[in-house]
Design an enzyme around this catalytic site. Sequence first.
Site, short mmCIF file in Angstrom:
data_model
loop_
_atom_site.label_atom_id
_atom_site.label_comp_id
_atom_site.label_asym_id
_atom_site.label_seq_id
_atom_site.Cartn_x
_atom_site.Cartn_y
_atom_site.Cartn_z
CB CYS A 119 -0.90 0.00 1.23
SG CYS A 119 -1.82 1.53 1.44
CB VAL A 120 1.17 4.12 -2.36
CG1 VAL A 120 -0.24 4.68 -2.32
CG2 VAL A 120 2.19 5.22 -2.61
#
Length: 130
Positions: A78-79
Amino acid sequence: MKIGLLVNEGPYQHQAADSAYRFACAALAKGHEIFRVFFYHDGVNNGTRLMTPPQDDRHIQQRWSELARTHGVDLVLCVAAAQRRGICDPDEAKRNAKDADNIAPGFRISGLGQLVEAAIECDRLVTFGD
């Protein structure tokens, strides 16, 4: 069966990463497809190449990287969670004016849309960790 995995815990602090890895291996051995493993919250720590466990301990990041290499499993960090924890790929490092990246081979950084897509595309989405 097409399976997606969600890993919410980091390596070495919780059993979730080990359990998810072993689940993925068992599913693949039974002929199932692992569509994607999405690492969220502290789970993104599984994707740093700077991890250096003692030689007599398991190397969780290398296990995941090998799974991606040998079975084509999509490993997504997840960024937002990765940025909060200092994990970046070359593009994120450049965009955020960092002098280096630290993402492990086989992993990539993307958004929550990848988790939503896995939930839609897969027959099952199995969560590991809180």
